[in-house]
Design a protein around this motif. Structure first.
Motif, PDB file in Angstrom:
ATOM      1  N   LYS A  37       0.848  -1.189   0.000  1.00 29.70           N
ATOM      2  CA  LYS A  37       0.000   0.000   0.000  1.00 29.70           C
ATOM      3  C   LYS A  37       0.883   1.238   0.000  1.00 29.70           C
ATOM      4  O   LYS A  37       1.816   1.349   0.797  1.00 29.70           O
ATOM      5  N   VAL A  38       0.587   2.182  -0.897  1.00 30.70           N
ATOM      6  CA  VAL A  38       1.358   3.414  -1.022  1.00 30.70           C
ATOM      7  C   VAL A  38       0.379   4.582  -0.996  1.00 30.70           C
ATOM      8  O   VAL A  38      -0.693   4.524  -1.616  1.00 30.70           O
ATOM      9  N   VAL A  53      -1.097  -2.336  -4.409  1.00 33.61           N
ATOM     10  CA  VAL A  53      -0.516  -3.400  -5.235  1.00 33.61           C
ATOM     11  C   VAL A  53      -1.104  -4.699  -4.701  1.00 33.61           C
ATOM     12  O   VAL A  53      -0.993  -4.992  -3.504  1.00 33.61           O
ATOM     13  N   ILE A  54      -1.763  -5.442  -5.564  1.00 36.18           N
ATOM     14  CA  ILE A  54      -2.449  -6.656  -5.140  1.00 36.18           C
ATOM     15  C   ILE A  54      -1.787  -7.877  -5.762  1.00 36.18           C
ATOM     16  O   ILE A  54      -1.009  -7.765  -6.710  1.00 36.18           O
ATOM     17  N   LYS A  55      -2.099  -9.038  -5.210  1.00 38.70           N
ATOM     18  CA  LYS A  55      -1.494 -10.289  -5.684  1.00 38.70           C
ATOM     19  C   LYS A  55      -2.545 -11.390  -5.674  1.00 38.70           C
ATOM     20  O   LYS A  55      -3.355 -11.483  -4.743  1.00 38.70           O
ATOM     21  N   GLY A  56      -2.519 -12.220  -6.715  1.00 39.26           N
ATOM     22  CA  GLY A  56      -3.455 -13.323  -6.802  1.00 39.26           C
ATOM     23  C   GLY A  56      -3.214 -14.364  -5.715  1.00 39.26           C
ATOM     24  O   GLY A  56      -2.118 -14.463  -5.156  1.00 39.26           O
ATOM     25  N   THR A  57      -4.240 -15.148  -5.436  1.00 44.29           N
ATOM     26  CA  THR A  57      -4.156 -16.170  -4.376  1.00 44.29           C
ATOM     27  C   THR A  57      -4.472 -17.560  -4.896  1.00 44.29           C
ATOM     28  O   THR A  57      -4.863 -18.442  -4.130  1.00 44.29           O
ATOM     29  N   ASP A  58      -4.304 -17.767  -6.191  1.00 51.07           N
ATOM     30  CA  ASP A  58      -4.572 -19.074  -6.789  1.00 51.07           C
ATOM     31  C   ASP A  58      -3.545 -20.096  -6.292  1.00 51.07           C
ATOM     32  O   ASP A  58      -2.344 -19.959  -6.559  1.00 51.07           O
ATOM     33  N   LYS A  59      -3.997 -21.110  -5.578  1.00 51.94           N
ATOM     34  CA  LYS A  59      -3.082 -22.100  -4.990  1.00 51.94           C
ATOM     35  C   LYS A  59      -2.346 -22.912  -6.048  1.00 51.94           C
ATOM     36  O   LYS A  59      -1.239 -23.409  -5.789  1.00 51.94           O
ATOM     37  N   SER A  60      -2.926 -23.029  -7.233  1.00 47.01           N
ATOM     38  CA  SER A  60      -2.264 -23.793  -8.295  1.00 47.01           C
ATOM     39  C   SER A  60      -1.035 -23.071  -8.831  1.00 47.01           C
ATOM     40  O   SER A  60      -0.214 -23.663  -9.536  1.00 47.01           O
TER      41      SER A  60
END
Length: 218
Positions: A37-38, A53-60
């Motif tokens: 976060k900025v 700034v976000i990030k995916g959470t796909d376990k694969s």
């Protein structure tokens, strides 16, 4: 009634786009988490806005790399929020434009991404140690953040070259070190300028992958 329907749909669309929320992280979509976060003023109104700034959470996407280490290869994205009196409002968003921080860098580490706010501009900066850095400058205009500048330095302690592009003035400056045996501080630079051919400015929301951007095609 048929004439009123398009007007009602347009009004509804405008209402959705202008939705505000007092909590910035409530804008993070399902399947993503906060990475960074900025805060800072992005529209020169004297009030701190917010970049997520976000990030995916796909376990694969959590895999074993070439060093037998478990790494998260989910891609990252960005949400830019303007601060309003009653909360925050989305100014631009792009959920998957940045690669993972755990990408394979080969014999070297992957470039380190940072997002900054300076002089009401948004900067996307990549640092790559001895290989130099490159940075993209965005300004809010025409209802999105448009790419107005690019700067890059090649080399580490000894600079091999530098490039600077001003997309607003359509000019590119390129500097090359002609002293191939130089020690740090002994570089001899040759500077060249040229006009670039560009019909419109690139928008932050339209970039599919920063890794695929070619700033030397102009």
């Amino acid at each position: 009634m048929k004439r009123l329907l398009p007007l009602l749909m347009a009004a509804l669309s405008t209402t959705v786009l202008a939705q505000t929320n007092p909590n910035p992280t409530d804008f993070i979509p399902k399947g993503y988490m906060l990475f960074e976060k900025v805060t800072g003023d992005l529209n020169k109104d004297g009030v701190d806005d917010c970049i997520l700034v976000i990030k995916g959470t796909d376990k694969s996407r959590v895999v074993i790399n070439s060093f037998d280490k478990k790494v998260d290869r989910n891609r990252r994205g960005i949400i830019v929020l303007f601060k309003q009196q009653d909360g925050y409002q989305v100014a631009s968003k792009n959920y998957d434009c940045f690669s993972s921080e755990n990408e394979d860098g080969g014999v070297y580490y992957a470039p380190e991404l940072s997002v900054e706010i300076k002089k009401s501009n948004l900067y996307v900066h990549y640092a790559h140690g001895r290989y130099g850095y490159w940075a993209y400058t965005f300004r809010y205009q025409n209802a999105d953040f448009e790419l107005i500048g690019y700067d890059a330095s090649r080399g580490g302690a000894v600079i091999e070259g530098e490039t600077s592009i001003n997309f607003s003035t359509k000019k590119m400056r390129d500097v090359v070190n002609t002293n191939t045996s130089a020690e740090p501080g002994e570089e001899v630079f040759k500077e060249t300028w040229k006009k670039i051919n560009i019909s419109k400015l690139l928008r932050l929301s339209e970039i599919k992958d920063f890794d695929e951007l070619d700033m030397y095609k102009y």
